[in-house]
Design an enzyme around this catalytic site. Structure first.
Site, PDB file in Angstrom:
ATOM      1  N   GLU A 281       0.860  -1.178   0.000  1.00 45.86           N
ATOM      2  CA  GLU A 281       0.000   0.000   0.000  1.00 45.86           C
ATOM      3  C   GLU A 281       0.902   1.235   0.000  1.00 45.86           C
ATOM      4  O   GLU A 281       1.702   1.433   0.900  1.00 45.86           O
ATOM      5  CB  GLU A 281      -0.899  -0.037   1.249  1.00 45.86           C
ATOM      6  CG  GLU A 281      -1.962   1.024   1.291  1.00 45.86           C
ATOM      7  CD  GLU A 281      -2.934   0.951   0.115  1.00 45.86           C
ATOM      8  OE1 GLU A 281      -3.061  -0.103  -0.541  1.00 45.86           O
ATOM      9  OE2 GLU A 281      -3.564   1.990  -0.159  1.00 45.86           O
ATOM     10  N   ASP A 470      -6.816   3.086   2.899  1.00 43.79           N
ATOM     11  CA  ASP A 470      -6.272   1.814   3.404  1.00 43.79           C
ATOM     12  C   ASP A 470      -7.382   0.767   3.506  1.00 43.79           C
ATOM     13  O   ASP A 470      -7.170  -0.417   3.221  1.00 43.79           O
ATOM     14  CB  ASP A 470      -5.661   2.008   4.807  1.00 43.79           C
ATOM     15  CG  ASP A 470      -4.574   3.079   4.804  1.00 43.79           C
ATOM     16  OD1 ASP A 470      -3.970   3.279   3.748  1.00 43.79           O
ATOM     17  OD2 ASP A 470      -4.344   3.694   5.867  1.00 43.79           O
TER      18      ASP A 470
HETATM   19  P1  ADP Z   1      -6.073   7.909   3.261  1.00 40.67           P
HETATM   20  O1  ADP Z   1      -4.611   7.692   3.197  1.00 40.67           O
HETATM   21  O2  ADP Z   1      -6.496   8.893   4.320  1.00 40.67           O
HETATM   22  O3  ADP Z   1      -6.826   6.654   3.329  1.00 40.67           O
HETATM   23  P2  ADP Z   1      -6.283   8.213   0.405  1.00 40.67           P
HETATM   24  O4  ADP Z   1      -6.095   9.398  -0.441  1.00 40.67           O
HETATM   25  O5  ADP Z   1      -5.307   7.103   0.266  1.00 40.67           O
HETATM   26  O6  ADP Z   1      -6.415   8.683   1.912  1.00 40.67           O
HETATM   27  O7  ADP Z   1      -7.730   7.571   0.130  1.00 40.67           O
HETATM   28  C1  ADP Z   1      -8.852   8.288   0.181  1.00 40.67           C
HETATM   29  C2  ADP Z   1      -9.921   7.503  -0.575  1.00 40.67           C
HETATM   30  O8  ADP Z   1     -11.055   7.387   0.269  1.00 40.67           O
HETATM   31  C3  ADP Z   1     -10.405   8.184  -1.835  1.00 40.67           C
HETATM   32  O9  ADP Z   1      -9.684   7.734  -2.948  1.00 40.67           O
HETATM   33  C4  ADP Z   1     -11.865   7.786  -1.915  1.00 40.67           C
HETATM   34  O10 ADP Z   1     -12.000   6.645  -2.729  1.00 40.67           O
HETATM   35  C5  ADP Z   1     -12.232   7.429  -0.485  1.00 40.67           C
HETATM   36  N1  ADP Z   1     -13.111   8.440   0.128  1.00 40.67           N
HETATM   37  C6  ADP Z   1     -12.775   9.679   0.523  1.00 40.67           C
HETATM   38  N2  ADP Z   1     -13.849  10.337   1.017  1.00 40.67           N
HETATM   39  C7  ADP Z   1     -14.900   9.474   0.954  1.00 40.67           C
HETATM   40  C8  ADP Z   1     -16.297   9.556   1.304  1.00 40.67           C
HETATM   41  N3  ADP Z   1     -16.814  10.665   1.823  1.00 40.67           N
HETATM   42  N4  ADP Z   1     -17.067   8.467   1.083  1.00 40.67           N
HETATM   43  C9  ADP Z   1     -16.545   7.332   0.546  1.00 40.67           C
HETATM   44  N5  ADP Z   1     -15.235   7.220   0.187  1.00 40.67           N
HETATM   45  C10 ADP Z   1     -14.420   8.262   0.381  1.00 40.67           C
END
Ligand code: ADP
Length: 487
Positions: A281, A470
């Protein structure tokens, strides 16, 4: 694309995957975890903090713009700078002194598990996998408290020279410091006075003090490496945290040492079970030397699956020499999704992967090497399952068990995601990657790869968005492996 159809597919996939998960024997998850301590700063907190310092000293320290936190005055200065500009900032600290000081003088509102491996271990344990073996080289007593207290979540421990699996609370290393990141949130409108200067905080934002103890090494204890078989049976490994590798260390070691140790671990994991699949990841890696080494030396040829978001696709392409493609992914113009697709295909090829899973807000793309043992429908189910998990996580902040995860089914599929995919359809059909009917199923057929693309569930007003990426990657990877085992 018919939104109702995708809702139904989400439901069917959730229950299909739920039935498959018990087929998994175990998952290994390493290396990074930390504690996130969250504090929302009120007027009173700020007054209390200011009283601990001489305002002239604070003012002088503000002028030096400290780049790291060595003492409480550095923290105070950077907090005021961040608040004055309403600008987010993340500043490192290399000891746990400030953590102790903040605990004693301010305290936090709540704390939660942070770090990819920590978040993924807890999620998989709560999805009721038979066995999740977490491995955090710097597992402290305080950190161990943040792991799910369930019988299926274990951590290796050395006992009389023998490696045994124990609940994290019984497996921590005594006497080691905890890696605690402090997140200070503040709100617009807060009035601040320091040494006769006044300002009003212009917008909501946050300051993060990130803990980077100098002694931390992304490495596996020798005894655990030598007795790695005691962690088995496991079917898969989810590895993350490589971004913590530094170019040089004070003891003369370099990133090359840790890269080669990491590869040895991967090789041994596979040697002990040739069927085992490894997922890495990715997260943002500022240092380009390290980013390139992780991709070309750890990921390429050694692992099967990669999970990342769109920004990370662009960053990865950039260090692999595909600048133009990288810029067009990041610009996110009308054809952004087309570039993203090509970028993900490029990563699959350059890094000799079996699978690349990209998540974006509203849709996910998964590129697959030809010859993968699962059908595209089975891969699609894995992605849809992870989209439901993302919905549940955004809705509730955390997923406590599989039944609660089903709450994600109530979250609607993103209309914007559907729209983005509709635009992409024209390209795909034009380039003969699929027929219009195949696109409705989310299936693409390239010359040297296949792909699955789905619109995903998005919570309009999420309770929290930390760790959703994640969650998506872990949910889809576990679902895929479970289906492979079931077959
Ligand atoms: P993190 O490292 O905090 O997990 P990432 O950028 O790797 O952040 O992943 C964020 C992902 O979470 C986005 O690509 C999206 O698919 C998902 N996501 C973000 N906000 C929402 C939401 N409100 N509802 C559903 N999925 C979300």
């Amino acid at each position: 694309m018919d939104i109702q159809e995708w809702e139904q597919r989400h439901t069917d996939a959730f229950y299909n995957v739920k039935k498959s998960l018990p087929y998994l024997e175990g998952m290994f998850v390493a290396y990074n975890s930390n504690i996130d301590a969250i504090k929302h700063l009120t007027d009173e907190d700020l007054c209390r903090l200011m009283e601990l310092f001489d305002e002239v000293d604070i003012q002088k320290r503000v002028e030096t713009y400290p780049r790291e936190i060595n003492e409480p005055l550095d923290f105070m200065a950077r907090l005021l700078i961040s608040m004055r500009e309403g600008k987010a900032a993340e500043i490192p600290t290399h000891t746990s002194d400030i953590h102790e000081w903040l605990k004693a003088h301010l305290g936090f509102d709540y704390a939660r598990m942070g770090g990819q491996a920590g978040i993924i271990s807890n999620l998989l344990a709560r999805l009721e996998l038979k066995k999740v073996v977490a491995y955090i080289p710097w597992l402290s007593e305080e950190q161990a408290d943040y792991f799910a207290a369930s019988d299926n979540l274990l951590h290796p421990k050395l006992e009389d020279g023998k490696v045994v699996l124990k609940p994290p609370k019984e497996a921590f290393k005594p006497g080691i410091e905890s890696k605690v990141n402090w997140i200070f949130e503040y709100s617009r409108g807060l009035e601040v006075t320091c040494n006769g200067n006044n300002f009003t905080v212009p917008r909501d934002n946050r300051l993060i003090i990130s803990s980077r103890p100098k002694w931390i090494r992304l490495d596996m204890d020798r005894e655990i490496y030598e007795q790695l078989e005691s962690l088995y049976p496991i079917d898969g490994a989810m590895l993350s945290g490589y971004q913590m590798i530094k170019e040089e260390y004070e003891d003369g070691s370099t990133y090359k040492d840790y890269v080669s140790h990491s590869v040895k671990v991967i090789e041994k994991l596979k040697a002990l079970n040739p069927e085992l699949r490894i997922h890495v990841e990715l997260t943002s890696i500022q240092n380009r030397v390290i980013r390139k080494a992780i991709l070309t030396e750890i990921v390429a040829r050694h692992v099967h699956s990669l999970g990342l978001d769109t920004v990370e696709v662009a960053n990865a392409l950039n260090v692999l020499g595909h600048e133009e493609l990288s810029y067009s992914v990041i610009r996110k113009e009308e054809n952004g999704i087309t570039s993203l697709y090509h970028g993900a295909v490029q990563l699959l090829k350059d890094l000799s992967l079996e699978r690349v899973h990209v998540h974006s807000l509203g849709f996910y793309i998964c590129i697959l090497a030809k010859g993968h043992p699962l059908t595209l429908k089975e891969h699609r189910d894995a992605l849809l399952f992870s989209s439901t998990l993302a919905g549940a996580k955004a809705l509730t902040g955390d997923i406590e068990n599989l039944d609660e995860a089903a709450a994600g089914l109530e979250v609607p599929v993103s209309g914007k995601g559907i729209e983005d995919l509709e635009n992409f359809k024209l390209y795909c059909v034009g380039k003969r990657l699929c027929t219009p009917e195949e696109f409705e199923f989310g299936y693409l057929y390239g010359a040297d790869h296949n792909a699955v693309i789905i619109p995903s569930k998005v919570v309009e007003k999420p309770k929290s968005t930390v760790g959703i990426g994640d969650t998506i990657s872990a949910g889809a990877f576990a679902a895929m492996l479970a289906t492979m085992k079931q077959k």
